[in-house]
Design a protein around this motif. Structure first.
Motif, PDB file in Angstrom:
ATOM      1  N   ARG A 182      11.012  16.349  11.597  1.00 12.51           N
ATOM      2  CA  ARG A 182      12.467  16.327  11.803  1.00 12.51           C
ATOM      3  C   ARG A 182      12.812  15.883  13.222  1.00 12.51           C
ATOM      4  O   ARG A 182      13.666  15.022  13.437  1.00 12.51           O
ATOM      5  CB  ARG A 182      13.045  17.719  11.517  1.00 12.51           C
ATOM      6  N   ASN A 183      12.127  16.465  14.207  1.00 17.51           N
ATOM      7  CA  ASN A 183      12.402  16.131  15.602  1.00 17.51           C
ATOM      8  C   ASN A 183      11.951  14.713  15.950  1.00 17.51           C
ATOM      9  O   ASN A 183      12.633  14.003  16.699  1.00 17.51           O
ATOM     10  CB  ASN A 183      11.764  17.158  16.530  1.00 17.51           C
ATOM     11  N   ILE A 184      10.825  14.286  15.414  1.00 15.45           N
ATOM     12  CA  ILE A 184      10.347  12.919  15.662  1.00 15.45           C
ATOM     13  C   ILE A 184      11.346  11.899  15.114  1.00 15.45           C
ATOM     14  O   ILE A 184      11.684  10.926  15.799  1.00 15.45           O
ATOM     15  CB  ILE A 184       8.945  12.701  15.045  1.00 15.45           C
ATOM     16  N   MET A 185      11.820  12.126  13.900  1.00 14.81           N
ATOM     17  CA  MET A 185      12.747  11.168  13.298  1.00 14.81           C
ATOM     18  C   MET A 185      14.051  11.106  14.091  1.00 14.81           C
ATOM     19  O   MET A 185      14.624  10.028  14.260  1.00 14.81           O
ATOM     20  CB  MET A 185      12.995  11.504  11.828  1.00 14.81           C
ATOM     21  N   ARG A 186      14.507  12.225  14.611  1.00 10.44           N
ATOM     22  CA  ARG A 186      15.733  12.232  15.413  1.00 10.44           C
ATOM     23  C   ARG A 186      15.511  11.548  16.760  1.00 10.44           C
ATOM     24  O   ARG A 186      16.345  10.795  17.234  1.00 10.44           O
ATOM     25  CB  ARG A 186      16.227  13.666  15.643  1.00 10.44           C
ATOM     26  N   GLU A 187      14.379  11.801  17.388  1.00 13.34           N
ATOM     27  CA  GLU A 187      14.127  11.302  18.738  1.00 13.34           C
ATOM     28  C   GLU A 187      13.696   9.835  18.796  1.00 13.34           C
ATOM     29  O   GLU A 187      14.078   9.118  19.718  1.00 13.34           O
ATOM     30  CB  GLU A 187      13.067  12.166  19.434  1.00 13.34           C
ATOM     31  N   SER A 188      12.852   9.382  17.845  1.00 14.25           N
ATOM     32  CA  SER A 188      12.278   8.038  17.958  1.00 14.25           C
ATOM     33  C   SER A 188      12.216   7.262  16.651  1.00 14.25           C
ATOM     34  O   SER A 188      11.711   6.138  16.643  1.00 14.25           O
ATOM     35  CB  SER A 188      10.853   8.141  18.504  1.00 14.25           C
ATOM     36  N   SER A 189      12.672   7.844  15.562  1.00 12.90           N
ATOM     37  CA  SER A 189      12.549   7.237  14.234  1.00 12.90           C
ATOM     38  C   SER A 189      11.091   6.933  13.880  1.00 12.90           C
ATOM     39  O   SER A 189      10.809   6.040  13.096  1.00 12.90           O
ATOM     40  CB  SER A 189      13.396   5.967  14.118  1.00 12.90           C
ATOM     41  N   GLY A 190      10.163   7.653  14.514  1.00 11.94           N
ATOM     42  CA  GLY A 190       8.744   7.488  14.202  1.00 11.94           C
ATOM     43  C   GLY A 190       8.056   6.377  14.980  1.00 11.94           C
ATOM     44  O   GLY A 190       6.918   6.036  14.678  1.00 11.94           O
ATOM     45  N   SER A 202      12.370   8.859  29.123  1.00  9.41           N
ATOM     46  CA  SER A 202      11.629   9.585  28.101  1.00  9.41           C
ATOM     47  C   SER A 202      10.993   8.561  27.160  1.00  9.41           C
ATOM     48  O   SER A 202      11.575   7.528  26.865  1.00  9.41           O
ATOM     49  CB  SER A 202      12.534  10.559  27.353  1.00  9.41           C
ATOM     50  N   LYS A 203       9.769   8.894  26.710  1.00 11.50           N
ATOM     51  CA  LYS A 203       8.983   7.943  25.924  1.00 11.50           C
ATOM     52  C   LYS A 203       8.287   8.639  24.760  1.00 11.50           C
ATOM     53  O   LYS A 203       8.052   9.836  24.788  1.00 11.50           O
ATOM     54  CB  LYS A 203       7.905   7.299  26.797  1.00 11.50           C
ATOM     55  N   GLY A 204       7.923   7.836  23.788  1.00 13.73           N
ATOM     56  CA  GLY A 204       7.074   8.295  22.698  1.00 13.73           C
ATOM     57  C   GLY A 204       7.812   8.899  21.532  1.00 13.73           C
ATOM     58  O   GLY A 204       9.044   8.884  21.462  1.00 13.73           O
ATOM     59  N   LEU A 205       7.043   9.428  20.610  1.00  7.87           N
ATOM     60  CA  LEU A 205       7.586   9.980  19.370  1.00  7.87           C
ATOM     61  C   LEU A 205       8.607  11.083  19.609  1.00  7.87           C
ATOM     62  O   LEU A 205       9.610  11.170  18.916  1.00  7.87           O
ATOM     63  CB  LEU A 205       6.451  10.517  18.488  1.00  7.87           C
ATOM     64  N   LEU A 206       8.355  11.948  20.586  1.00  5.95           N
ATOM     65  CA  LEU A 206       9.255  13.072  20.843  1.00  5.95           C
ATOM     66  C   LEU A 206       9.983  12.941  22.186  1.00  5.95           C
ATOM     67  O   LEU A 206      10.492  13.922  22.710  1.00  5.95           O
ATOM     68  CB  LEU A 206       8.494  14.398  20.739  1.00  5.95           C
ATOM     69  N   GLN A 207      10.037  11.718  22.723  1.00  2.41           N
ATOM     70  CA  GLN A 207      10.833  11.397  23.906  1.00  2.41           C
ATOM     71  C   GLN A 207      10.628  12.389  25.046  1.00  2.41           C
ATOM     72  O   GLN A 207      11.507  13.145  25.446  1.00  2.41           O
ATOM     73  CB  GLN A 207      12.313  11.290  23.538  1.00  2.41           C
ATOM     74  N   VAL A 208       9.417  12.364  25.575  1.00  3.19           N
ATOM     75  CA  VAL A 208       9.001  13.248  26.660  1.00  3.19           C
ATOM     76  C   VAL A 208       9.016  12.459  27.963  1.00  3.19           C
ATOM     77  O   VAL A 208       8.648  11.288  27.980  1.00  3.19           O
ATOM     78  CB  VAL A 208       7.577  13.794  26.386  1.00  3.19           C
ATOM     79  N   ILE A 209       9.426  13.099  29.061  1.00  4.86           N
ATOM     80  CA  ILE A 209       9.333  12.441  30.367  1.00  4.86           C
ATOM     81  C   ILE A 209       7.971  12.758  30.981  1.00  4.86           C
ATOM     82  O   ILE A 209       7.344  13.767  30.637  1.00  4.86           O
ATOM     83  CB  ILE A 209      10.492  12.855  31.313  1.00  4.86           C
TER      84      ILE A 209
END
Length: 171
Positions: free
Chosen positions: A94-102, A120-127
């Motif tokens: 759920r969080n991956i799809m919201r943050e990066s669409s996979g 922020s980068k990646g699947l879960l938009q981490v700095i």
């Protein structure tokens, strides 16, 4: 995050690992007792088929995961389980799809983090500073590696929200 917050995050992550080691040691004995088959479940052994049992085991077989979102989540969940980091497939997905669409190469170039030079980068938009503070040993030290990104984000979410499952918006 401030330097003090990073130091606190590192101490918390170290403490969590030390706590998990103690619980894992105690739990291993209990698990071994629970998982050992009872005599009723053991396969019967006839005198003619009995053979000496070797204490040596073959090489450990590394589990294979698909190189896609499903495989990355499943591998991350196995690592999270071994590190006692809470989270579920559904919560991660759920969080991956919201943050990066996979998309493991997604990058946010417009928010306040990007304006401050740490997008922020990646699947879960981490700095990067958060990734560095919550990186999980055994995963690549690469912010855009899908499994490393998931496990670091889940480790951060566990520290701040109790679990990635409790996150329903940008975190």
């Amino acid at each position: 995050m401030t330097a003090l917050t990073h130091a606190t995050a590192r101490r918390t992550a170290r403490f969590r690992k030390l706590s998990v080691a103690g619980v894992a040691t105690a739990g291993a004995a209990a698990a071994a007792l629970m998982l050992a088959p009872s005599p009723a479940h053991a396969a019967p052994v006839s005198a003619s088929s009995a053979a000496p049992v070797s204490a040596a085991k073959g090489p450990a077989v590394k589990k294979k995961y698909a190189d896609n979102l499903d495989g990355w989540i499943k591998e991350a969940l196995d690592i999270m389980k071994s590190e006692n980091i809470p989270g579920s497939y559904e919560g991660l997905h759920r969080n991956i799809m919201r943050e990066s669409s996979g998309n493991p190469n997604a990058q946010n170039n417009w928010d306040v983090n990007a304006q401050n030079g740490t997008p922020s980068k990646g699947l879960l938009q981490v700095i990067q500073p958060t990734f560095d503070a919550y990186h999980v040993d055994g995963t690549p030290h690469d912010l855009t590696d899908p499994v490393a990104n998931i496990t670091a984000a889940a480790n951060y979410a566990a520290d701040k929200y109790g679990s990635i499952d409790n996150v329903d918006s940008a975190y």
